[in-house]
Design a protein around this motif. Structure first.
Motif, PDB file in Angstrom:
ATOM      1  N   GLY A  37       7.480  19.015  -6.397  1.00  0.00           N
ATOM      2  CA  GLY A  37       6.469  18.646  -5.407  1.00  0.00           C
ATOM      3  C   GLY A  37       5.288  17.996  -6.109  1.00  0.00           C
ATOM      4  N   ARG A  38       4.270  17.669  -5.347  1.00  0.00           N
ATOM      5  CA  ARG A  38       3.096  17.037  -5.951  1.00  0.00           C
ATOM      6  C   ARG A  38       2.270  18.079  -6.679  1.00  0.00           C
ATOM      7  N   VAL A  39       1.730  17.677  -7.794  1.00  0.00           N
ATOM      8  CA  VAL A  39       0.969  18.621  -8.608  1.00  0.00           C
ATOM      9  C   VAL A  39      -0.217  19.174  -7.827  1.00  0.00           C
TER      10      VAL A  39
ATOM     11  N   VAL B 130      15.908   9.610  -0.583  1.00  0.00           N
ATOM     12  CA  VAL B 130      14.646   9.305  -1.255  1.00  0.00           C
ATOM     13  C   VAL B 130      13.460   9.687  -0.381  1.00  0.00           C
ATOM     14  N   GLY B 131      12.352  10.033  -1.034  1.00  0.00           N
ATOM     15  CA  GLY B 131      11.091  10.179  -0.308  1.00  0.00           C
ATOM     16  C   GLY B 131      10.392  11.493  -0.521  1.00  0.00           C
ATOM     17  N   GLU B 132      11.172  12.554  -0.618  1.00  0.00           N
ATOM     18  CA  GLU B 132      10.617  13.886  -0.821  1.00  0.00           C
ATOM     19  C   GLU B 132      11.672  14.675  -1.588  1.00  0.00           C
ATOM     20  N   PRO B 133      11.269  15.825  -2.141  1.00  0.00           N
ATOM     21  CA  PRO B 133      12.315  16.682  -2.701  1.00  0.00           C
ATOM     22  C   PRO B 133      13.286  17.047  -1.586  1.00  0.00           C
ATOM     23  N   ILE B 134      14.584  16.992  -1.870  1.00  0.00           N
ATOM     24  CA  ILE B 134      15.540  17.394  -0.836  1.00  0.00           C
ATOM     25  C   ILE B 134      15.943  18.842  -1.098  1.00  0.00           C
TER      26      ILE B 134
ATOM     27  N   VAL C 152      23.387  10.640  -4.166  1.00  0.00           N
ATOM     28  CA  VAL C 152      22.410  10.296  -5.200  1.00  0.00           C
ATOM     29  C   VAL C 152      21.010  10.592  -4.678  1.00  0.00           C
ATOM     30  N   ASP C 153      20.355  11.589  -5.293  1.00  0.00           N
ATOM     31  CA  ASP C 153      18.971  11.944  -4.960  1.00  0.00           C
ATOM     32  C   ASP C 153      18.090  11.133  -5.893  1.00  0.00           C
ATOM     33  N   THR C 154      17.414  10.123  -5.344  1.00  0.00           N
ATOM     34  CA  THR C 154      16.721   9.142  -6.172  1.00  0.00           C
ATOM     35  C   THR C 154      15.221   9.407  -6.188  1.00  0.00           C
ATOM     36  N   TRP C 155      14.682   9.716  -7.366  1.00  0.00           N
ATOM     37  CA  TRP C 155      13.232   9.923  -7.462  1.00  0.00           C
ATOM     38  C   TRP C 155      12.554   8.644  -7.931  1.00  0.00           C
ATOM     39  N   TRP C 156      11.543   8.242  -7.193  1.00  0.00           N
ATOM     40  CA  TRP C 156      10.716   7.097  -7.612  1.00  0.00           C
ATOM     41  C   TRP C 156       9.510   6.991  -6.717  1.00  0.00           C
ATOM     42  N   GLN C 157       8.682   5.965  -6.926  1.00  0.00           N
ATOM     43  CA  GLN C 157       7.422   5.805  -6.209  1.00  0.00           C
ATOM     44  C   GLN C 157       7.181   4.324  -5.918  1.00  0.00           C
ATOM     45  N   THR C 158       6.266   4.041  -5.002  1.00  0.00           N
ATOM     46  CA  THR C 158       5.856   2.652  -4.775  1.00  0.00           C
ATOM     47  C   THR C 158       5.479   2.023  -6.125  1.00  0.00           C
ATOM     48  N   GLU C 159       4.799   2.802  -6.931  1.00  0.00           N
ATOM     49  CA  GLU C 159       4.285   2.328  -8.216  1.00  0.00           C
ATOM     50  C   GLU C 159       5.389   1.974  -9.202  1.00  0.00           C
TER      51      GLU C 159
ATOM     52  N   GLY D 129       7.480   9.531   6.955  1.00  0.00           N
ATOM     53  CA  GLY D 129       8.244  10.757   7.133  1.00  0.00           C
ATOM     54  C   GLY D 129       7.980  11.857   6.124  1.00  0.00           C
ATOM     55  N   LYS D 130       6.923  11.726   5.315  1.00  0.00           N
ATOM     56  CA  LYS D 130       6.634  12.778   4.332  1.00  0.00           C
ATOM     57  C   LYS D 130       5.657  13.787   4.918  1.00  0.00           C
ATOM     58  N   ILE D 131       5.881  15.055   4.590  1.00  0.00           N
ATOM     59  CA  ILE D 131       4.981  16.102   5.060  1.00  0.00           C
ATOM     60  C   ILE D 131       3.628  15.928   4.367  1.00  0.00           C
TER      61      ILE D 131
ATOM     62  N   TYR E  25       0.843  -1.195   0.000  1.00  0.00           N
ATOM     63  CA  TYR E  25       0.000   0.000   0.000  1.00  0.00           C
ATOM     64  C   TYR E  25       0.881   1.249   0.000  1.00  0.00           C
ATOM     65  N   THR E  26       0.504   2.258  -0.790  1.00  0.00           N
ATOM     66  CA  THR E  26       1.278   3.509  -0.858  1.00  0.00           C
ATOM     67  C   THR E  26       1.192   4.231   0.489  1.00  0.00           C
ATOM     68  N   SER E  27       2.010   5.267   0.653  1.00  0.00           N
ATOM     69  CA  SER E  27       2.138   5.928   1.961  1.00  0.00           C
ATOM     70  C   SER E  27       0.884   6.676   2.403  1.00  0.00           C
ATOM     71  N   GLY E  28       0.011   7.012   1.462  1.00  0.00           N
ATOM     72  CA  GLY E  28      -1.205   7.736   1.834  1.00  0.00           C
ATOM     73  C   GLY E  28      -1.008   9.232   2.012  1.00  0.00           C
ATOM     74  N   SER E  29      -0.025   9.821   1.322  1.00  0.00           N
ATOM     75  CA  SER E  29       0.187  11.271   1.436  1.00  0.00           C
ATOM     76  C   SER E  29      -0.962  12.023   0.781  1.00  0.00           C
ATOM     77  N   THR E  30      -1.518  11.468  -0.282  1.00  0.00           N
ATOM     78  CA  THR E  30      -2.511  12.199  -1.064  1.00  0.00           C
ATOM     79  C   THR E  30      -3.929  11.676  -0.885  1.00  0.00           C
ATOM     80  N   GLY E  31      -4.133  10.649  -0.103  1.00  0.00           N
ATOM     81  CA  GLY E  31      -5.485  10.132   0.103  1.00  0.00           C
ATOM     82  C   GLY E  31      -5.435   8.680   0.509  1.00  0.00           C
TER      83      GLY E  31
ATOM     84  N   GLY F 217       1.782  12.203 -10.857  1.00  0.00           N
ATOM     85  CA  GLY F 217       1.217  13.045  -9.795  1.00  0.00           C
ATOM     86  C   GLY F 217       2.195  14.095  -9.305  1.00  0.00           C
ATOM     87  N   ASP F 218       3.434  14.028  -9.778  1.00  0.00           N
ATOM     88  CA  ASP F 218       4.459  14.991  -9.352  1.00  0.00           C
ATOM     89  C   ASP F 218       4.693  16.045 -10.436  1.00  0.00           C
ATOM     90  N   GLY F 219       5.098  17.219  -9.987  1.00  0.00           N
ATOM     91  CA  GLY F 219       5.512  18.257 -10.916  1.00  0.00           C
ATOM     92  C   GLY F 219       7.025  18.241 -11.044  1.00  0.00           C
TER      93      GLY F 219
HETATM   94  P1  ATP Z   1       0.193   8.231  -1.833  1.00  0.00           P
HETATM   95  O1  ATP Z   1       0.477   7.844  -3.257  1.00  0.00           O
HETATM   96  O2  ATP Z   1      -0.660   7.223  -1.104  1.00  0.00           O
HETATM   97  O3  ATP Z   1      -0.285   9.636  -1.674  1.00  0.00           O
HETATM   98  P2  ATP Z   1       3.053   8.605  -1.503  1.00  0.00           P
HETATM   99  O4  ATP Z   1       3.012   9.185  -2.881  1.00  0.00           O
HETATM  100  O5  ATP Z   1       3.700   9.422  -0.421  1.00  0.00           O
HETATM  101  O6  ATP Z   1       1.583   8.179  -1.025  1.00  0.00           O
HETATM  102  P3  ATP Z   1       5.220   6.778  -2.064  1.00  0.00           P
HETATM  103  O7  ATP Z   1       5.061   5.894  -3.240  1.00  0.00           O
HETATM  104  O8  ATP Z   1       5.924   6.223  -0.877  1.00  0.00           O
HETATM  105  O9  ATP Z   1       3.792   7.188  -1.561  1.00  0.00           O
HETATM  106  O10 ATP Z   1       6.000   8.097  -2.463  1.00  0.00           O
HETATM  107  C1  ATP Z   1       6.289   8.487  -3.771  1.00  0.00           C
HETATM  108  C2  ATP Z   1       6.342   9.999  -3.854  1.00  0.00           C
HETATM  109  O11 ATP Z   1       7.378  10.518  -2.996  1.00  0.00           O
HETATM  110  C3  ATP Z   1       6.685  10.551  -5.202  1.00  0.00           C
HETATM  111  O12 ATP Z   1       5.558  10.596  -6.058  1.00  0.00           O
HETATM  112  C4  ATP Z   1       7.224  11.939  -4.861  1.00  0.00           C
HETATM  113  O13 ATP Z   1       6.175  12.849  -4.615  1.00  0.00           O
HETATM  114  C5  ATP Z   1       7.961  11.700  -3.566  1.00  0.00           C
HETATM  115  N1  ATP Z   1       9.403  11.458  -3.812  1.00  0.00           N
HETATM  116  C6  ATP Z   1      10.066  10.293  -3.676  1.00  0.00           C
HETATM  117  N2  ATP Z   1      11.384  10.439  -3.921  1.00  0.00           N
HETATM  118  C7  ATP Z   1      11.574  11.732  -4.240  1.00  0.00           C
HETATM  119  C8  ATP Z   1      12.725  12.516  -4.600  1.00  0.00           C
HETATM  120  N3  ATP Z   1      13.954  12.009  -4.654  1.00  0.00           N
HETATM  121  N4  ATP Z   1      12.527  13.820  -4.880  1.00  0.00           N
HETATM  122  C9  ATP Z   1      11.290  14.358  -4.819  1.00  0.00           C
HETATM  123  N5  ATP Z   1      10.186  13.687  -4.473  1.00  0.00           N
HETATM  124  C10 ATP Z   1      10.313  12.382  -4.179  1.00  0.00           C
END
Ligand code: ATP
Ligand code: MG
Length: 646
Positions: A513-515, A385-389, A409-416, A607-609, A262-268, A498-500
């Motif tokens: 950040g998220r769109v 990883v996890g949020e924009p740094i 290494v700033d790694t962008w990715w998602q559960t998906e 740990g995501k805002i 299951y995704t982190s639930g930041s957006t719903g 879902g990200d910009g």
């Molecule tokens: P949900 O989809 O349920 O709202 P979530 O998006 O927080 O939860 P994750 O799949 O854990 O669930 O997180 C992926 C998101 O985290 C990305 O879409 C992005 O917004 C953010 N993210 C991850 N890594 C980075 C990074 N290196 N830089 C910027 N944003 C990142």
């Protein structure tokens, strides 16, 4: 943006021994784009197959959306992670270093021992009636048994669904119900930061509403007495002692499911992301080796919890597929003190270290002292990883933790996405603090405007992926229509993240950040990441979260929540100073309309805002805050509501 134009060249000593240098990266990228069939036909051999696939890729992002990789291949993920390393004579190498919450506790498990433990549990699960395709829920602390449980499921073809051990009974119950798990694996208690977490008690509460669960397998971890329900609850150690130490791996089709997460639930409401076996394993191995430039013999540590996708791909499947020594940490960065991460690095001679911006910002708040007290000489590569740094946090990580010796290494990715998609490669990519830089070979990102038009060159807009990669999720468990709707309907024919993002003149990607979080001030679209980074760049600010709020004239105004560094007191003067600071850093358009002092920010358990909650507080819509089940500390919300700036 502060320091955003800083360019940090590839270090010659890193490039000299790297798997991939700049020229090789370009060649790989071009080949994967021009001839994906040929590229992946070669790369798929990095994992073990029972029958090597002849079909490589079959993906269509339109209509019903169909994603298949290596479809006629047959394999078992646990063989790539265990058996083949033993067959290659590496059975006595340490697979997992476990570091307990209590600094005095640790353990080492070799590949041979791990194999035996996995086989025993696999046999025990079979004896409980678990068959290929059945769902098994894993609700464990950060102990070796978590990895054993995942691999034992993989061994027999059961689909695991790991639920973070910090989740409440309700969150656990809804995830068990959604995927109708028949077995739950948990522990008496977990440990974190000197406290215990009542996992078995939580599980008992959750199970009151989970009729699908037939048995609960309980690890004795802290030894606390817990009630065991006769006929349902069984001790892990008793089951495994009786079980045989060898278990033939179940032959799995490449497209048979490996896990649900299951995704982190930041957006719903969290989505049950389904990953399959072949493509996921290839992607996990490929990205772990390239992004961390993993070499045999190195000690690798990812601080995530196995309850998140980062833990799945970069604590368990990626490192073990690559025969690495992977460190699992039960504790937290701040206990017994803020030096803990670096003490563990020194104790186990960690070479590669991977963590999240939230941890970096929290440690930054405590100053350089706790870092400087430690050696960290073993470190070679740092990751996030996890949020924009924020560039400020990036530079602190680079200068203070890595002493300018280790690429970040700033790694962008998602559960998906199953694994990393956009990231520097240590021996190939010049770094820009705050940028995830360039796509990995096999990844085709695009930036589209609101109407879905692809933008060329330097541009800013919605981040999409134009073609499939092996690690992509295949569906939302039990709800393919939600999968199509969530990811493929906004911009038909493209996967929408879902990200910009912004792409600069060098082709580097900056996640804005998220769109949904973009703020529109008098017709100007502002990403939250940029304003937050400006605030964090102020010497007195530890962390910031920015959201839009209704504004009569501008449409939206800017509302900033600011956490100050340890020992700094809020004042009217500082508020004015910060407003002036942001004006200077970004421009008058980004002037905050309100600043609220926030002792803490609402964060997901990973740990995501959670900006969607902050947006409601700023708009004074506090009656309905939406799904808050994945919040780490709900008390933070009440405190912020009470001190809202009017
Ligand atoms: P949900 O989809 O349920 O709202 P979530 O998006 O927080 O939860 P994750 O799949 O854990 O669930 O997180 C992926 C998101 O985290 C990305 O879409 C992005 O917004 C953010 N993210 C991850 N890594 C980075 C990074 N290196 N830089 C910027 N944003 C990142
Ligand atoms: Mg998401």
């Amino acid at each position: 943006m502060p320091d955003s134009d800083t360019l940090i060249a590839v270090k010659p000593e890193i490039a000299a021994r790297a798997h991939v240098d700049a020229a090789r990266y370009r060649a790989m990228y071009d080949e994967a784009a021009r001839d994906p069939e040929g590229f992946w036909r070669r790369e798929l051999r990095r994992i073990a197959w029972i029958e090597e696939p002849t079909r490589i890729k079959d993906a269509d992002f339109t209509g019903e959306v169909r994603i298949r990789w290596f479809e006629d291949g047959v394999l078992n993920a646990s063989v790539s992670c265990l058996d083949r390393h033993i067959a290659a004579g590496r059975g006595d190498q340490v697979a997992i270093i476990w570091e307990g919450d209590d600094p005095g506790t640790d353990a080492k498990v070799t590949y041979r021992e791990l194999h035996e433990r996995v086989c025993r549990l696999a046999n025990a699960l079979k004896a409980l009636g678990v068959r290929k395709g059945d769902r098994v829920c894993i609700y464990l602390p950060m102990i070796v048994e978590a990895a054993v449980a995942m691999l034992a499921c993989a061994r027999i073809g059961a689909i695991h669904s790991v639920v973070f051990g910090g989740f409440s009974p309700d969150s656990l119950a809804s995830r068990i119900q959604d995927s109708e798990c028949s077995i739950l694996i948990t522990a008496d208690e977990g440990r974190r930061g000197g406290r215990t977490v009542p996992l078995k008690a939580n599980a008992d509460e959750a199970l009151a509403t989970c009729p699908s669960i037939r048995h609960v397998v309980v690890v004795r971890h802290t030894g606390a007495p817990v009630p065991m329900r006769a006929g349902r609850d069984l001790w892990w150690h008793e089951l495994c002692a009786e079980a045989a130490p060898h278990c033939a791996p179940e032959p799995m089709g490449a497209e048979d499911p490996l896990f649900i997460l299951y995704t982190s639930g930041s957006t719903g409401k969290p989505k049950g992301v389904l990953h399959t076996t072949g493509g996921y394993m290839v992607w996990a191995s490929f990205t772990h080796e390239l992004v961390f430039d993993y070499h045999p013999g190195e000690i690798y540590w990812c601080t995530a919890d196995v309850g998140w996708v980062t833990g799945h791909t970069y604590i368990v499947y990626g490192p073990l597929a690559n025969g690495a020594t992977t460190l699992m940490f039960e504790g937290v960065p701040s206990w017994p003190d803020s030096s803990r991460f670096w003490q563990v690095v020194d104790k186990h001679r960690v070479n590669i270290f991977y963590t999240a911006p939230t941890a970096i910002r929290a440690l930054m708040r405590e100053g350089e002292g706790p870092v400087r007290r430690t050696s960290r000489r073993s470190l070679r590569i740092l990751g996030t990883v996890g949020e924009p740094i924020n560039p400020e946090a990036w530079l602190w990580y680079y200068r203070v933790v890595g002493e300018e010796r280790c690429p970040v290494v700033d790694t962008w990715w998602q559960t998906e996405t199953g694994g990393i998609l956009i990231s520097p490669l240590p021996g190939a990519t010049a770094l820009k603090p705050g940028s995830a830089t360039l796509p990995l070979p096999g990844v085709k990102p695009g930036i589209v405007d609101g109407e879905g038009r692809l933008l060329e060159g330097a541009a800013e807009g919605n981040l999409v992926l134009l073609d499939s990669w092996p690690g992509q999720m295949r569906t939302v468990y039990g709800d393919h229509a939600r999968f199509v709707q969530t990811y493929f309907s906004t911009f038909p024919g493209m996967y929408f993240t879902g990200d910009g993002a912004r792409r600069d003149a060098d082709g580097y990607y900056w996640i804005t950040g998220r769109v949904d979080d973009v703020i529109n001030v008098a017709g100007h679209r502002l990403g939250t990441a940029e304003i937050e980074s400006a605030l964090v760049a102020h010497p007195k600010v530890a962390e910031a979260a920015v959201v839009g709020m209704p504004h009569d004239i501008k449409g939206q105004g800017i509302y900033a929540y600011v956490t100050l560094k340890a020992g700094v007191e809020p004042s009217e003067e500082l508020r004015k100073e910060l407003i002036a600071w942001v004006r200077k850093e970004i421009g008058p358009i980004a002037t905050p309309d309100a600043i609220q002092w926030a002792p803490a920010l609402p964060k997901t358990r990973s740990g995501k805002i959670m900006r969607r909650i902050l947006r409601k507080i700023a708009a004074n819509e506090t009656e309905n805050l939406g799904d808050t089940s994945t919040l780490a500390d709900p008390a933070v919300v009440g405190e912020l509501v009470a001190n809202r700036v009017r």
